[in-house]
Design an enzyme around this catalytic site. Structure first.
Site, PDB file in Angstrom:
ATOM      1  CG  ASP A   1       0.541  -4.088   2.138  1.00 44.47           C
ATOM      2  OD1 ASP A   1       0.815  -5.028   2.900  1.00 44.47           O
ATOM      3  OD2 ASP A   1       1.314  -3.136   1.923  1.00 44.47           O
TER       4      ASP A   1
ATOM      5  CG  ASP B   1      -0.368  -0.068   2.524  1.00 40.89           C
ATOM      6  OD1 ASP B   1       0.872  -0.160   2.609  1.00 40.89           O
ATOM      7  OD2 ASP B   1      -1.118  -0.021   3.523  1.00 40.89           O
ATOM      8  CB  SER B   2       4.578   1.729  -0.221  1.00 40.54           C
ATOM      9  OG  SER B   2       4.806   0.555  -0.971  1.00 40.54           O
TER      10      SER B   2
ATOM     11  CD  GLU C   1       8.030  -0.059   7.612  1.00 42.37           C
ATOM     12  OE1 GLU C   1       7.076  -0.796   7.280  1.00 42.37           O
ATOM     13  OE2 GLU C   1       8.189   1.081   7.149  1.00 42.37           O
TER      14      GLU C   1
ATOM     15  CE  LYS D   1       3.484  -5.967   3.851  1.00 36.20           C
ATOM     16  NZ  LYS D   1       2.996  -4.765   4.559  1.00 36.20           N
TER      17      LYS D   1
ATOM     18  CD  GLU E   1       0.680  -1.533   8.047  1.00 35.82           C
ATOM     19  OE1 GLU E   1       0.357  -0.700   8.919  1.00 35.82           O
ATOM     20  OE2 GLU E   1       1.131  -1.223   6.935  1.00 35.82           O
TER      21      GLU E   1
HETATM   22  O1  KIV Z   1       3.582  -1.105   1.593  1.00 34.89           O
HETATM   23  C1  KIV Z   1       4.764  -1.469   1.571  1.00 34.89           C
HETATM   24  O2  KIV Z   1       5.526  -1.209   0.630  1.00 34.89           O
HETATM   25  C2  KIV Z   1       5.258  -2.229   2.715  1.00 34.89           C
HETATM   26  C3  KIV Z   1       6.733  -2.437   2.822  1.00 34.89           C
HETATM   27  C4  KIV Z   1       7.362  -1.207   3.334  1.00 34.89           C
HETATM   28  C5  KIV Z   1       7.063  -3.626   3.639  1.00 34.89           C
HETATM   29  O3  KIV Z   1       4.509  -2.627   3.547  1.00 34.89           O
END
Ligand code: KIV
Length: 272
Positions: free
Chosen positions: A91, A52-53, A190, A121, A123
């Site tokens: 994510d 989600d970056s 992280e 993934k 969090e």
């Molecule tokens: O969203 C992302 O790119 C991430 C990485 C920083 C692990 O979660």
């Protein structure tokens, strides 16, 4: 040629576990579109994360919070079409799994159905235990994400290193064990101290992938735009840049502009 390039087998969660067991480091990088995912997969990456970056590097937001299910699904579909070998992990965006475990499993199922991703993934630790259990009970593999969790940036108030204090380090260790006990197949850690990441990596049997967590983990993940030098505004200590694509692309575009302005492009060979 390195063994990881010779090995054409698809990467699975089971193979990641085997890599940890034999001490082979796991490579992981983000991708958000077809063309880049294709290059990264062909280079031999183990795990491609549709992170989600994308909110930051693709959409220009300052946090990952605005990302929606629809946007993550779009990016994941583009990546999935390109990737033949790597494990594709997506994510779940902010708001799609926190608080309500029924909503969480619906989000995870939608993500898997509509994108063809291999896993998701999410969090958090004990606070999202119910969501983790429900998603796992639907047969969806989960990679956890602890330490600095960008979706909680408004709670932390800063992107500084996490778990330097004993109490936070203790909670992090407990959360890592909880995620393993629940059945997560791996965890991203992280921005935490390297020695803490080392301890956790030694205590857990599932793979630990670090970003800003030092060298003693089972693998490393970076954001593609950061490591390729496309995004130059972000320079944390943990980042190693492998290219300066900002300059390379800018120079190529400047040359193109110049050729157009001077009437040098297209030439006869480039015309019909
Ligand atoms: O969203 C992302 O790119 C991430 C990485 C920083 C692990 O979660």
């Amino acid at each position: 040629m390195s063994t990881y390039l010779e090995d054409k087998r698809n990467v699975t969660t089971q193979r990641l576990l085997e890599m940890k067991q034999r001490g082979e480091k796991i490579s992981m990088l983000t991708a958000y579109d077809y063309s880049m995912a294709s290059i990264i997969d062909k280079a031999g990456m183990d795990v491609i994360l549709v992170g989600d970056s994308a909110a930051n590097v693709m959409a220009g937001h300052t946090t990952t919070l605005p990302m929606t299910m629809e946007q993550m699904i779009y990016h994941a579909q583009c990546v999935r079409r390109a990737v033949k070998r790597a494990l594709v992990c997506v994510d779940l965006p902010f708001g799609s799994y926190q608080g309500n475990s029924k909503h969480a499993v619906q989000s995870a199922i939608q993500m898997m159905k509509e994108t063809g991703a291999d896993c998701i993934k999410i969090e958090g630790g004990s606070e999202i235990k119910d969501s983790i259990e429900r998603i796992l009970s639907a047969g969806i593999p989960i990679m956890g994400h602890l330490g600095l969790t960008p979706q909680s940036i408004n709670k932390f108030g800063t992107y500084a290193v996490r778990a330097r204090e004993e109490s936070e380090a203790q909670k992090l260790i407990e959360d890592c064990h909880l995620l393993e006990d629940l059945g997560c197949f791996g965890i991203v850690l992280e921005k935490i101290p390297a020695q803490l990441a080392k301890q956790i990596t030694g205590e857990l049997s599932i793979p630990i992938i670090g970003i800003g967590a030092g060298p003693y983990v089972d693998g490393q993940v970076l954001v593609m735009h950061d490591m390729l030098g496309i995004n130059k505004d972000f320079s944390p200590r943990f980042l190693r840049r492998y290219a300066d694509l900002f300059e390379t692309i800018k120079e190529a575009v400047e040359n193109y502009i110049q050729d157009v302005k001077e009437g040098d492009f297209p030439n006869e060979k480039e015309s019909y």
